[in-house]
Design a protein around this motif. Structure first.
Motif, PDB file in Angstrom:
ATOM      1  N   HIS A   1       0.831  -1.205   0.000  1.00 48.94           N
ATOM      2  CA  HIS A   1       0.000   0.000   0.000  1.00 48.94           C
ATOM      3  C   HIS A   1       0.863   1.252   0.000  1.00 48.94           C
ATOM      4  N   GLU A   2       1.937   1.241   0.781  1.00 47.04           N
ATOM      5  CA  GLU A   2       2.849   2.389   0.820  1.00 47.04           C
ATOM      6  C   GLU A   2       3.442   2.657  -0.558  1.00 47.04           C
ATOM      7  N   LYS A   3       3.920   1.612  -1.211  1.00 44.36           N
ATOM      8  CA  LYS A   3       4.550   1.777  -2.522  1.00 44.36           C
ATOM      9  C   LYS A   3       3.531   2.208  -3.575  1.00 44.36           C
ATOM     10  N   MET A   4       2.322   1.647  -3.516  1.00 48.51           N
ATOM     11  CA  MET A   4       1.292   2.048  -4.471  1.00 48.51           C
ATOM     12  C   MET A   4       0.899   3.510  -4.262  1.00 48.51           C
ATOM     13  N   CYS A   5       0.794   3.938  -3.011  1.00 47.31           N
ATOM     14  CA  CYS A   5       0.483   5.343  -2.725  1.00 47.31           C
ATOM     15  C   CYS A   5       1.614   6.253  -3.184  1.00 47.31           C
ATOM     16  N   GLN A   6       2.840   5.798  -3.028  1.00 53.12           N
ATOM     17  CA  GLN A   6       3.988   6.576  -3.490  1.00 53.12           C
ATOM     18  C   GLN A   6       3.928   6.752  -5.010  1.00 53.12           C
ATOM     19  N   ILE A   7       3.583   5.698  -5.728  1.00 59.51           N
ATOM     20  CA  ILE A   7       3.458   5.776  -7.186  1.00 59.51           C
ATOM     21  C   ILE A   7       2.315   6.711  -7.571  1.00 59.51           C
ATOM     22  N   LEU A   8       1.169   6.586  -6.901  1.00 67.35           N
ATOM     23  CA  LEU A   8       0.027   7.450  -7.208  1.00 67.35           C
ATOM     24  C   LEU A   8       0.346   8.916  -6.925  1.00 67.35           C
ATOM     25  N   GLU A   9       1.137   9.167  -5.892  1.00 67.02           N
ATOM     26  CA  GLU A   9       1.537  10.543  -5.576  1.00 67.02           C
ATOM     27  C   GLU A   9       2.499  11.083  -6.633  1.00 67.02           C
ATOM     28  N   GLN A  10       3.464  10.276  -7.048  1.00 71.39           N
ATOM     29  CA  GLN A  10       4.423  10.699  -8.072  1.00 71.39           C
ATOM     30  C   GLN A  10       3.734  10.990  -9.402  1.00 71.39           C
ATOM     31  N   GLU A  11       2.716  10.203  -9.718  1.00 68.23           N
ATOM     32  CA  GLU A  11       2.008  10.374 -10.988  1.00 68.23           C
ATOM     33  C   GLU A  11       0.935  11.459 -10.918  1.00 68.23           C
ATOM     34  N   GLY A  12       0.685  12.009  -9.737  1.00 69.91           N
ATOM     35  CA  GLY A  12      -0.245  13.122  -9.598  1.00 69.91           C
ATOM     36  C   GLY A  12      -1.699  12.734  -9.413  1.00 69.91           C
ATOM     37  N   PHE A  13      -1.967  11.502  -9.018  1.00 69.17           N
ATOM     38  CA  PHE A  13      -3.349  11.074  -8.811  1.00 69.17           C
ATOM     39  C   PHE A  13      -3.849  11.363  -7.396  1.00 69.17           C
ATOM     40  N   ILE A  14      -2.942  11.438  -6.420  1.00 70.10           N
ATOM     41  CA  ILE A  14      -3.318  11.805  -5.052  1.00 70.10           C
ATOM     42  C   ILE A  14      -2.415  12.944  -4.587  1.00 70.10           C
ATOM     43  N   LYS A  15      -2.882  13.699  -3.582  1.00 70.73           N
ATOM     44  CA  LYS A  15      -2.065  14.796  -3.049  1.00 70.73           C
ATOM     45  C   LYS A  15      -0.866  14.245  -2.290  1.00 70.73           C
ATOM     46  N   THR A  16      -1.156  13.635  -1.158  1.00 67.98           N
ATOM     47  CA  THR A  16      -0.103  13.089  -0.306  1.00 67.98           C
ATOM     48  C   THR A  16      -0.629  11.861   0.417  1.00 67.98           C
ATOM     49  N   PHE A  17       0.280  11.170   1.052  1.00 69.13           N
ATOM     50  CA  PHE A  17      -0.109  10.109   1.974  1.00 69.13           C
ATOM     51  C   PHE A  17       0.794  10.210   3.184  1.00 69.13           C
ATOM     52  N   SER A  18       0.254   9.856   4.329  1.00 66.24           N
ATOM     53  CA  SER A  18       1.017   9.939   5.569  1.00 66.24           C
ATOM     54  C   SER A  18       0.594   8.808   6.490  1.00 66.24           C
ATOM     55  N   PHE A  19       1.352   8.647   7.535  1.00 60.47           N
ATOM     56  CA  PHE A  19       1.053   7.614   8.513  1.00 60.47           C
ATOM     57  C   PHE A  19       0.246   8.223   9.645  1.00 60.47           C
ATOM     58  N   SER A  20      -0.718   7.488  10.126  1.00 66.27           N
ATOM     59  CA  SER A  20      -1.580   7.976  11.192  1.00 66.27           C
ATOM     60  C   SER A  20      -0.782   8.116  12.482  1.00 66.27           C
ATOM     61  N   GLU A  21      -1.037   9.206  13.198  1.00 63.06           N
ATOM     62  CA  GLU A  21      -0.347   9.429  14.463  1.00 63.06           C
ATOM     63  C   GLU A  21      -0.986   8.631  15.594  1.00 63.06           C
ATOM     64  N   THR A  22      -2.282   8.380  15.487  1.00 61.49           N
ATOM     65  CA  THR A  22      -2.976   7.666  16.561  1.00 61.49           C
ATOM     66  C   THR A  22      -2.884   6.155  16.402  1.00 61.49           C
ATOM     67  N   ASN A  23      -2.989   5.674  15.177  1.00 57.76           N
ATOM     68  CA  ASN A  23      -2.952   4.235  14.920  1.00 57.76           C
ATOM     69  C   ASN A  23      -1.731   3.933  14.055  1.00 57.76           C
ATOM     70  N   THR A  24      -0.833   3.100  14.545  1.00 57.39           N
ATOM     71  CA  THR A  24       0.415   2.833  13.823  1.00 57.39           C
ATOM     72  C   THR A  24       0.207   1.968  12.585  1.00 57.39           C
ATOM     73  N   ASN A  25      -0.904   1.271  12.501  1.00 55.02           N
ATOM     74  CA  ASN A  25      -1.158   0.397  11.355  1.00 55.02           C
ATOM     75  C   ASN A  25      -2.111   1.028  10.354  1.00 55.02           C
ATOM     76  N   GLU A  26      -2.069   2.351  10.241  1.00 52.21           N
ATOM     77  CA  GLU A  26      -3.005   3.038   9.365  1.00 52.21           C
ATOM     78  C   GLU A  26      -2.263   4.029   8.470  1.00 52.21           C
ATOM     79  N   LEU A  27      -2.716   4.110   7.247  1.00 45.74           N
ATOM     80  CA  LEU A  27      -2.155   5.005   6.243  1.00 45.74           C
ATOM     81  C   LEU A  27      -3.254   5.979   5.835  1.00 45.74           C
ATOM     82  N   ILE A  28      -2.961   7.275   5.849  1.00 46.29           N
ATOM     83  CA  ILE A  28      -3.947   8.292   5.486  1.00 46.29           C
ATOM     84  C   ILE A  28      -3.585   8.829   4.098  1.00 46.29           C
ATOM     85  N   VAL A  29      -4.525   8.724   3.159  1.00 53.83           N
ATOM     86  CA  VAL A  29      -4.313   9.187   1.791  1.00 53.83           C
ATOM     87  C   VAL A  29      -5.173  10.428   1.569  1.00 53.83           C
ATOM     88  N   ASP A  30      -4.537  11.539   1.187  1.00 54.97           N
ATOM     89  CA  ASP A  30      -5.261  12.764   0.855  1.00 54.97           C
ATOM     90  C   ASP A  30      -5.547  12.757  -0.637  1.00 54.97           C
TER      91      ASP A  30
END
Length: 138
Positions: A32-61
């Motif tokens: 999921h991290e790598k796919m989000c990184q690709i989507l961000e590089q290609e301009g399909f999503i703004k950013t992605f970050s890791f949740s501060e409250t839950n360590t097993n969660e990825l937040i995609v803007d």
């Protein structure tokens, strides 16, 4: 329990896009991290970050086109028109570097799983690598 985490990720992003959400949370995995990184590089999503409250969660803007050209309706048109899972657990789809298909004549991307990791169709053609076609995005 979800058997196909990639399909789950794509469905969550697709549903959030249709509901005009600004962000979506995903389970945190390396794929999921790598796919989000690709989507961000290609301009399909703004950013992605890791949740501060839950360590097993990825937040995609999610990214939307400028809404000024669409009137004052809040959020504009989504940058992701369609997400489609190609290779599924029941039917894996593989390709070599010479037969990698183009999505919408090069307007979209394919995400492939190669021996060098996840990459777009353009990168795989450039490096002469084939692999499993995970999904298409346009």
């Amino acid at each position: 329990m979800v058997n196909d985490t990639i399909s789950d990720m794509l469905t969550r992003i697709r549903n959030a896009n249709l509901a005009k959400k600004t962000s979506v949370s995903l389970p945190k995995t390396k794929v999921h991290e790598k796919m989000c990184q690709i989507l961000e590089q290609e301009g399909f999503i703004k950013t992605f970050s890791f949740s501060e409250t839950n360590t097993n969660e990825l937040i995609v803007d999610l990214k939307y086109q400028d809404f000024a050209s669409f009137g004052n309706y809040g959020v504009g048109k989504p940058c992701i028109t369609n997400l489609k899972r190609i290779s599924k657990p029941g039917l894996r789809i593989y390709t070599n570097s010479r037969e990698i298909p183009k999505v919408l004549g090069g307007m979209g991307i394919l995400i492939l799983s190669t021996s060098k990791g996840l990459m777009t169709d353009r990168q795989a053609r450039k490096l002469c690598l084939g692999g499993e076609i995970l999904c298409s995005v346009w």
